[in-house]
Design a protein around this motif. Structure first.
Motif, PDB file in Angstrom:
ATOM      1  N   VAL A  37       0.804  -1.216   0.000  1.00 26.73           N
ATOM      2  CA  VAL A  37       0.000   0.000   0.000  1.00 26.73           C
ATOM      3  C   VAL A  37       0.836   1.265   0.000  1.00 26.73           C
ATOM      4  O   VAL A  37       0.666   2.159  -0.855  1.00 26.73           O
ATOM      5  CB  VAL A  37      -0.975   0.009   1.202  1.00 26.73           C
ATOM      6  CG1 VAL A  37      -1.654   1.372   1.331  1.00 26.73           C
ATOM      7  CG2 VAL A  37      -2.004  -1.084   1.047  1.00 26.73           C
ATOM      8  N   LEU A  38       1.733   1.396   0.968  1.00 26.01           N
ATOM      9  CA  LEU A  38       2.445   2.655   1.155  1.00 26.01           C
ATOM     10  C   LEU A  38       3.252   3.084  -0.072  1.00 26.01           C
ATOM     11  O   LEU A  38       3.259   4.287  -0.406  1.00 26.01           O
ATOM     12  CB  LEU A  38       3.335   2.566   2.395  1.00 26.01           C
ATOM     13  CG  LEU A  38       2.561   2.392   3.718  1.00 26.01           C
ATOM     14  CD1 LEU A  38       3.512   2.382   4.912  1.00 26.01           C
ATOM     15  CD2 LEU A  38       1.504   3.480   3.883  1.00 26.01           C
ATOM     16  N   PRO A  39       3.919   2.168  -0.795  1.00 26.49           N
ATOM     17  CA  PRO A  39       4.614   2.607  -2.021  1.00 26.49           C
ATOM     18  C   PRO A  39       3.650   3.165  -3.079  1.00 26.49           C
ATOM     19  O   PRO A  39       4.010   4.104  -3.809  1.00 26.49           O
ATOM     20  CB  PRO A  39       5.292   1.323  -2.515  1.00 26.49           C
ATOM     21  CG  PRO A  39       5.474   0.500  -1.288  1.00 26.49           C
ATOM     22  CD  PRO A  39       4.260   0.766  -0.461  1.00 26.49           C
ATOM     23  N   VAL A  40       2.439   2.602  -3.170  1.00 22.95           N
ATOM     24  CA  VAL A  40       1.440   3.102  -4.125  1.00 22.95           C
ATOM     25  C   VAL A  40       1.014   4.517  -3.734  1.00 22.95           C
ATOM     26  O   VAL A  40       0.910   5.414  -4.579  1.00 22.95           O
ATOM     27  CB  VAL A  40       0.211   2.169  -4.157  1.00 22.95           C
ATOM     28  CG1 VAL A  40      -0.903   2.773  -5.022  1.00 22.95           C
ATOM     29  CG2 VAL A  40       0.599   0.795  -4.681  1.00 22.95           C
ATOM     30  N   ALA A  41       0.785   4.730  -2.438  1.00 21.17           N
ATOM     31  CA  ALA A  41       0.402   6.057  -1.953  1.00 21.17           C
ATOM     32  C   ALA A  41       1.515   7.067  -2.197  1.00 21.17           C
ATOM     33  O   ALA A  41       1.263   8.204  -2.625  1.00 21.17           O
ATOM     34  CB  ALA A  41       0.063   5.990  -0.464  1.00 21.17           C
ATOM     35  N   LEU A  42       2.760   6.663  -1.933  1.00 22.49           N
ATOM     36  CA  LEU A  42       3.899   7.558  -2.112  1.00 22.49           C
ATOM     37  C   LEU A  42       4.070   7.953  -3.584  1.00 22.49           C
ATOM     38  O   LEU A  42       4.257   9.129  -3.906  1.00 22.49           O
ATOM     39  CB  LEU A  42       5.170   6.882  -1.603  1.00 22.49           C
ATOM     40  CG  LEU A  42       6.462   7.699  -1.731  1.00 22.49           C
ATOM     41  CD1 LEU A  42       6.390   8.964  -0.890  1.00 22.49           C
ATOM     42  CD2 LEU A  42       7.675   6.844  -1.329  1.00 22.49           C
ATOM     43  N   LYS A  43       3.993   6.971  -4.469  1.00 25.40           N
ATOM     44  CA  LYS A  43       4.165   7.239  -5.896  1.00 25.40           C
ATOM     45  C   LYS A  43       3.060   8.169  -6.415  1.00 25.40           C
ATOM     46  O   LYS A  43       3.329   9.135  -7.140  1.00 25.40           O
ATOM     47  CB  LYS A  43       4.156   5.926  -6.674  1.00 25.40           C
ATOM     48  CG  LYS A  43       4.343   6.085  -8.181  1.00 25.40           C
ATOM     49  CD  LYS A  43       4.350   4.726  -8.875  1.00 25.40           C
ATOM     50  CE  LYS A  43       4.516   4.897 -10.386  1.00 25.40           C
ATOM     51  NZ  LYS A  43       4.535   3.574 -11.086  1.00 25.40           N
ATOM     52  N   TYR A  44       1.812   7.915  -6.000  1.00 23.65           N
ATOM     53  CA  TYR A  44       0.693   8.731  -6.464  1.00 23.65           C
ATOM     54  C   TYR A  44       0.796  10.148  -5.913  1.00 23.65           C
ATOM     55  O   TYR A  44       0.603  11.135  -6.640  1.00 23.65           O
ATOM     56  CB  TYR A  44      -0.634   8.099  -6.035  1.00 23.65           C
ATOM     57  CG  TYR A  44      -1.840   8.904  -6.466  1.00 23.65           C
ATOM     58  CD1 TYR A  44      -2.408   8.733  -7.716  1.00 23.65           C
ATOM     59  CD2 TYR A  44      -2.413   9.866  -5.614  1.00 23.65           C
ATOM     60  CE1 TYR A  44      -3.515   9.475  -8.122  1.00 23.65           C
ATOM     61  CE2 TYR A  44      -3.511  10.613  -6.010  1.00 23.65           C
ATOM     62  CZ  TYR A  44      -4.055  10.422  -7.252  1.00 23.65           C
ATOM     63  OH  TYR A  44      -5.132  11.171  -7.657  1.00 23.65           O
ATOM     64  N   GLY A  45       1.103  10.269  -4.625  1.00 25.32           N
ATOM     65  CA  GLY A  45       1.192  11.589  -4.007  1.00 25.32           C
ATOM     66  C   GLY A  45       2.284  12.448  -4.623  1.00 25.32           C
ATOM     67  O   GLY A  45       2.079  13.632  -4.910  1.00 25.32           O
ATOM     68  N   ASN A  46       3.465  11.857  -4.828  1.00 19.79           N
ATOM     69  CA  ASN A  46       4.577  12.605  -5.424  1.00 19.79           C
ATOM     70  C   ASN A  46       4.264  13.016  -6.862  1.00 19.79           C
ATOM     71  O   ASN A  46       4.585  14.128  -7.291  1.00 19.79           O
ATOM     72  CB  ASN A  46       5.849  11.767  -5.392  1.00 19.79           C
ATOM     73  CG  ASN A  46       6.431  11.656  -3.985  1.00 19.79           C
ATOM     74  OD1 ASN A  46       6.138  12.482  -3.114  1.00 19.79           O
ATOM     75  ND2 ASN A  46       7.244  10.630  -3.754  1.00 19.79           N
ATOM     76  N   LYS A  47       3.614  12.118  -7.607  1.00 19.72           N
ATOM     77  CA  LYS A  47       3.277  12.426  -8.996  1.00 19.72           C
ATOM     78  C   LYS A  47       2.211  13.518  -9.076  1.00 19.72           C
ATOM     79  O   LYS A  47       2.248  14.378  -9.966  1.00 19.72           O
ATOM     80  CB  LYS A  47       2.786  11.161  -9.688  1.00 19.72           C
ATOM     81  CG  LYS A  47       2.406  11.360 -11.152  1.00 19.72           C
ATOM     82  CD  LYS A  47       1.919  10.062 -11.771  1.00 19.72           C
ATOM     83  CE  LYS A  47       1.498  10.262 -13.233  1.00 19.72           C
ATOM     84  NZ  LYS A  47       1.006   8.990 -13.846  1.00 19.72           N
ATOM     85  N   THR A  48       1.289  13.512  -8.140  1.00 14.56           N
ATOM     86  CA  THR A  48       0.155  14.442  -8.182  1.00 14.56           C
ATOM     87  C   THR A  48       0.507  15.804  -7.600  1.00 14.56           C
ATOM     88  O   THR A  48       0.137  16.851  -8.152  1.00 14.56           O
ATOM     89  CB  THR A  48      -1.044  13.853  -7.421  1.00 14.56           C
ATOM     90  OG1 THR A  48      -1.369  12.577  -7.978  1.00 14.56           O
ATOM     91  CG2 THR A  48      -2.259  14.771  -7.522  1.00 14.56           C
ATOM     92  N   PHE A  49       1.241  15.829  -6.475  1.00 12.87           N
ATOM     93  CA  PHE A  49       1.487  17.077  -5.746  1.00 12.87           C
ATOM     94  C   PHE A  49       2.953  17.500  -5.689  1.00 12.87           C
ATOM     95  O   PHE A  49       3.244  18.604  -5.227  1.00 12.87           O
ATOM     96  CB  PHE A  49       0.956  16.950  -4.318  1.00 12.87           C
ATOM     97  CG  PHE A  49      -0.530  16.758  -4.223  1.00 12.87           C
ATOM     98  CD1 PHE A  49      -1.405  17.751  -4.642  1.00 12.87           C
ATOM     99  CD2 PHE A  49      -1.057  15.579  -3.718  1.00 12.87           C
ATOM    100  CE1 PHE A  49      -2.774  17.580  -4.545  1.00 12.87           C
ATOM    101  CE2 PHE A  49      -2.430  15.406  -3.620  1.00 12.87           C
ATOM    102  CZ  PHE A  49      -3.293  16.404  -4.029  1.00 12.87           C
TER     103      PHE A  49
END
Length: 341
Positions: free
Chosen positions: A220-232
Motif C-alpha cells: 500500500v504505502l509505495p502506491v500512496a507515495l508514488k501517487y502523491g509525489n506524482k500528483t502534488f
C-alpha cells in the motif's frame, strides 16, 4: 343535518305517505336513495328506524384523549410500532398511523449506527480540529491524500428500504427480481484506496481478505507515495486512521522516513470515520459504480471493483475533499460529537 335529525325527517315523511323516491328528492341528496329505502322498510316492519352498531372499533378513533395517550406512550418509550399502538388503544392500524403522521406530525426514521464516542474521544476530536487549524491552510488541506480499507463480498450492496419492486403480487415481484439471495459465508475481498482533491489512487486488492502491517507496508504505502509525489510533488500529506496495521511502529517509521508529511497516530482521532472522505462519501460512490449483476465469483468481483474505481466521478471526489474543513468546523460546534451527515 345530523343522523338523528335525518331519521326523524324520513320517519315523519313516510308516516305522511311519502314514498322513498319523493323523500330522496325532498332531501336534495342528503341521503342516498338506497339508505332511504332501507329505513322505510325498517319503519314498515318495526315501526321505527333501528340502526345496528357498526362492526369494528369506534368510528372516531382519533379523539384528543387517544392522541394524548399516544403522546404519553412515546414520551415514556422511545420506540413504538403502529401495530403496538393500535393494539394498546383498541384502534385500527390506519387510525394509529394517521394519529402519528397527521395529528402529531411525526415521521418514521430508521435507527442509524454510529461509533460510540466517549468524552475522551470527543476531546481528542476537538484537539485534532484545532491542530489542523494551526498547521494547515485551506490549500494545504486540498493536498491531503486520505486513505482507507474496505471489505466487499459477493452478496454486493443493496438497500432493502429504498429498492422496491412494483407488482400486483408477491409472486410477480419475486419473478421481477424481488429476492436478494445472501450466502451464509460469502467470499470477501479487501481493498485499499486513496483519495484527494485531484482524484483517486490505483486500487490495491488483498486476495486473502485481510492484511497485516508487513503487507500494508509492502503493497500500500509505495502506491500512496508514488501517487502523491506524482500528483502534488514534494508538498503533500498522507492520512490513515487508527487501525492496528497503521499505528504499528514499523508502519509509522516508514511513513516518517518516506512521506513529505503525514498525520501520525498521535493526531488522528479515534472512532472518526465521519472525518474521512472515503467513509462519508467515496465508498458509497464506489459501490454504486460496481455492476453487481456481473458479480458471480470472487474473480468477477475483483474485476468489477477494478472497473468501478475508474468510474468514480471527479466532481464527487472534489466536493468531498473541499468540504473537509467545513466538517471540522462542525465538529467543534457539535462539541466533538459524531457528524450525522
Amino acid at each position: 343535518m345530523k343522523c338523528k335529525d335525518l331519521q326523524q325527517v324520513v320517519f315523519r315523511k313516510y308516516e305522511d305517505g311519502d314514498g322513498p323516491t319523493k323523500i330522496f328528492r325532498d332531501l336534495s341528496g342528503s341521503l342516498g336513495l338506497a339508505t332511504i329505502k332501507r329505513w322505510c322498510k325498517m319503519i314498515r316492519d318495526t315501526g321505527s328506524i333501528q340502526l345496528s352498531k357498526p362492526p369494528g372499533g369506534p368510528r372516531f378513533a382519533r379523539t384528543s384523549k387517544t392522541i394524548q395517550k399516544v403522546k404519553h406512550k412515546l414520551n415514556q418509550k422511545k420506540m413504538a410500532s403502529v401495530r403496538s399502538l393500535a393494539k394498546d388503544y383498541s384502534i385500527s392500524k390506519s387510525s394509529s398511523h394517521r394519529i402519528l403522521k397527521e395529528d402529531m406530525k411525526l415521521y418514521p426514521y430508521k435507527m442509524r449506527i454510529e461509533p460510540k464516542l466517549t468524552e475522551e474521544h470527543k476531546n481528542k476530536r476537538k484537539k485534532f480540529v484545532n491542530w489542523v487549524g494551526h498547521n494547515f491552510r485551506k490549500e494545504d488541506t486540498m493536498r491531503i491524500l486520505f486513505s482507507d480499507e474496505k471489505i466487499f463480498d459477493l452478496d454486493g450492496m443493496y438497500n432493502s428500504q429504498n429498492q422496491r419492486i412494483w407488482a400486483v403480487s408477491r409472486d410477480e415481484a419475486d419473478e421481477k427480481g424481488g429476492i436478494k439471495v445472501k450466502q451464509k459465508f460469502p467470499q470477501k475481498v479487501m481493498v485499499w484506496l486513496g483519495v484527494c482533491s485531484k482524484g483517486v489512487t490505483p486500487l490495491v486488492i488483498f486476495d486473502s481478505g485481510t492484511v497485516d502491517h508487513a503487507e500494508y507496508i509492502q503493497k500500500v504505502l509505495p502506491v500512496a507515495l508514488k501517487y502523491g509525489n506524482k500528483t502534488f510533488g514534494k508538498h503533500w500529506t498522507f492520512q490513515q486512521d487508527g487501525a492496528k496495521r497503521h499505528i504499528h511502529h514499523l508502519t509509522q517509521t516508514w511513513c516518517q522516513d518516506n512521506f513529505p508529511s503525514f498525520i501520525d497516530k498521535d493526531h488522528w482521532p479515534p472512532n472518526s470515520p465521519d472525518l474521512n472522505p472515503l467513509d462519508y462519501c467515496i465508498w458509497d460512490e464506489f459501490a454504486q459504480c460496481v455492476n453487481w449483476k456481473k458479480v458471480t465469483s470472487k474473480a468477477t468481483l475483483i474485476d468489477e471493483l477494478k472497473c468501478a474505481v475508474e468510474k468514480i466521478r471527479q466532481d464527487v471526489v472534489l466536493q468531498s475533499c473541499s468540504s473537509w474543513t467545513a466538517r471540522l468546523s462542525r465538529v467543534l460546534k457539535n462539541g466533538g460529537g459524531y457528524l450525522k451527515k
